[in-house]
Design an enzyme around this catalytic site. Sequence first.
Site, PDB file in Angstrom:
ATOM      1  N   ARG A   1       0.827  -1.099   0.029  1.00  0.00           N
ATOM      2  CA  ARG A   1       0.037  -0.127  -0.122  1.00  0.00           C
ATOM      3  C   ARG A   1       1.016   1.256  -0.017  1.00  0.00           C
ATOM      4  O   ARG A   1       1.882   1.337   0.531  1.00  0.00           O
ATOM      5  CB  ARG A   1      -0.787  -0.156   1.270  1.00  0.00           C
ATOM      6  CG  ARG A   1      -0.033   0.091   2.544  1.00  0.00           C
ATOM      7  CD  ARG A   1      -0.996  -0.254   3.644  1.00  0.00           C
ATOM      8  NE  ARG A   1      -0.488   0.302   4.920  1.00  0.00           N
ATOM      9  CZ  ARG A   1      -0.767   0.045   6.266  1.00  0.00           C
ATOM     10  NH1 ARG A   1      -1.855  -0.762   6.247  1.00  0.00           N
ATOM     11  NH2 ARG A   1      -0.470   0.552   7.269  1.00  0.00           N
TER      12      ARG A   1
ATOM     13  N   GLN B   1      10.135  -8.231   2.912  1.00  0.00           N
ATOM     14  CA  GLN B   1       9.684  -8.470   1.474  1.00  0.00           C
ATOM     15  C   GLN B   1      10.698  -7.946   0.491  1.00  0.00           C
ATOM     16  O   GLN B   1      11.655  -7.357   0.787  1.00  0.00           O
ATOM     17  CB  GLN B   1       8.361  -7.578   1.389  1.00  0.00           C
ATOM     18  CG  GLN B   1       7.414  -7.739   2.443  1.00  0.00           C
ATOM     19  CD  GLN B   1       6.409  -9.030   2.051  1.00  0.00           C
ATOM     20  OE1 GLN B   1       6.969  -9.934   1.443  1.00  0.00           O
ATOM     21  NE2 GLN B   1       5.264  -8.989   2.155  1.00  0.00           N
TER      22      GLN B   1
ATOM     23  N   ALA C   1       0.381 -11.998  -9.669  1.00  0.00           N
ATOM     24  CA  ALA C   1       1.545 -12.533  -9.305  1.00  0.00           C
ATOM     25  C   ALA C   1       2.595 -11.435  -8.515  1.00  0.00           C
ATOM     26  O   ALA C   1       3.565 -12.065  -7.906  1.00  0.00           O
ATOM     27  CB  ALA C   1       2.477 -12.364 -10.861  1.00  0.00           C
TER      28      ALA C   1
ATOM     29  N   MET D   1       2.501 -12.545  -5.183  1.00  0.00           N
ATOM     30  CA  MET D   1       2.616 -13.874  -4.588  1.00  0.00           C
ATOM     31  C   MET D   1       4.013 -13.819  -4.015  1.00  0.00           C
ATOM     32  O   MET D   1       5.080 -13.488  -4.755  1.00  0.00           O
ATOM     33  CB  MET D   1       2.710 -14.666  -6.209  1.00  0.00           C
ATOM     34  CG  MET D   1       2.905 -16.151  -5.991  1.00  0.00           C
ATOM     35  SD  MET D   1       2.508 -16.746  -7.749  1.00  0.00           S
ATOM     36  CE  MET D   1       2.179 -18.534  -7.323  1.00  0.00           C
TER      37      MET D   1
ATOM     38  N   GLU E   1      -6.909  -2.910   8.027  1.00  0.00           N
ATOM     39  CA  GLU E   1      -6.016  -3.793   7.470  1.00  0.00           C
ATOM     40  C   GLU E   1      -6.600  -5.366   7.136  1.00  0.00           C
ATOM     41  O   GLU E   1      -7.639  -5.590   7.528  1.00  0.00           O
ATOM     42  CB  GLU E   1      -5.034  -3.991   8.505  1.00  0.00           C
ATOM     43  CG  GLU E   1      -4.121  -2.653   8.311  1.00  0.00           C
ATOM     44  CD  GLU E   1      -2.675  -3.038   9.084  1.00  0.00           C
ATOM     45  OE1 GLU E   1      -2.057  -4.085   8.764  1.00  0.00           O
ATOM     46  OE2 GLU E   1      -2.359  -1.984   9.860  1.00  0.00           O
TER      47      GLU E   1
END
Length: 491
Positions: free
Chosen positions: A172, A189, A220, A223, A280
């Site tokens: 976000r 991440q 994707a 993912m 959230e």
Amino acid sequence: MSHPDPSLDFRAFLDELLAAGDAVAIEQTVDPHLEVGAITRRAYETHAQAPLFTSLTGAEPGFRILGAPAGLSSLPGERHGRIAAHFGLARTSTPREILEHLVRAMHAEPVPPVVVPSGPSQQNVAVGDAVDLERLPVPLLHQEDGGRYLGTYGFHVVQSPDGAWTSWSVARTMLHDRRTLVGPAMPQQHIGMIRQMWSERGEHTPWAMVLGAPPAALAASAMPLPEQVNEDGYVGALTGRPVEVVRTLTNGLHVPASAEIVLEGYLSSDESAPEGPMGEYHGYAFPEGKHQPVFHVEAVTWRDAPVLPVCVAGLPPEENHTVWGTMISASALDLLRTAGLPVDLAWCSYEAATCWIVLSIDRARRAALGWTRRQLVDAVAEVLFPSHVGWMVPKVILVDDDIDITDVNQVVWALATRNHPATGQYVFPDAPGIPMVPYLTPEEVRTATGGKSVTDCLLPEDFRGTTASFRGSYPQRLQEQVLADWHRYGY
Ligand SMILES: Cc1cc2nc3c(=O)[nH]c(=O)nc-3n(C[C@H](O)[C@H](O)[C@H](O)COP(=O)(O)O)c2cc1C
Ligand SMILES: [Mn+2]
């Protein structure tokens, strides 16, 4: 592109939703201040059509918003139709069919994108001082939000400094001012890892954000593929054709040529600003926000009459469950199967807000392996918990493969009737946790701990009962006859 492929062109995807009766064009003027959010939330919660807002208070004429782009559908037999349409699959596809399609593409050769000289995403251009994000209809999605969110259903584009790894990922972004956004780039991440590589060189991270992206590319980008894997090549393998990309105007990255809106600029290595709170994915909004990195926007490009897709996160089902949850399920399924575990299917029940994943265990294969429960639980934990995908989901539920884990009613029945209250819970307090979920202590949030659990709902090996049900308690011939005569009985 005379007949664009809806899985690779958001505009074509939208046309398909409208034609299928799974989106509704709202002509009435709607306010991006909470009203867009309220309508979209109600659409999710009632499985109503995706709302296409064609007239927005304060917005430039032509600018539109699509809510609930991957909400569940009430059309008969098409519950997962909007999700299946992201991949060009039939709207009647089942979750199992969607998962097997996603897993197959993980084993196909990646199909890298092709660079085309121009595309609709650059029909309109604002560069440098001309950039003004306030020209876009940036909605306030929930009254408890700390700001207005532009990026709720778009993906970040970043690249490792050596150019070998291109990462597309959904996260976000909140409007900070006319030329900057703020949002998470977590170290766990891939965007956080690549930002770290640039920071070590003392540089900001060249960045782009794609809004109204090709639907297969968006999915994707949600993912958890492994590190160093380019999501763009996976999308090509998934759709059977390369994604067409154009070079950005300012920073040498490439973005889908069909995108509705593209932001170009850089992700600061050192600057942060307050972000959130926001309703959230787990279904709650916290009272306070956090400091997060700042994204500088140096150019904006957009299609004529652009459509901004929005996810109004919160109570399931919304896209954090239907898209993120589905992509996690496929990644986990592939990981566990590839490791040789007797896993039939993996499914993050949408109703559990991406906080649990259910695994159905192939009873025959488990018996052949001769594993005890403890051995199976430990094998699952060993493979799943240290992995990128495993980090995201704190709770695992194991059931036998007579349970259809994509039907939450069957999962609840198995939990209630098969889990031993004294011996059926296995805890892994040291497994890395996702620091978002509401039950964590502040200390656990700070240290990204909190642990994980495996809940064993496997039937005892010597269990001799059968399932007392329409399918379990009658001869096959009688079942067929009852189904054939159903209307004749007066139903
Ligand atoms: C609608 C939606 C919103 C998401 N928001 C975030 C977010 O704000 N932060 C985040 O870390 N992941 C978010 N995710 C999940 C990531 O996209 C997902 O974990 C993905 O694997 C990240 O890409 P990576 O594996 O390449 O790092 C979101 C997913 C969806 C579908
Ligand atoms: Mn990635």
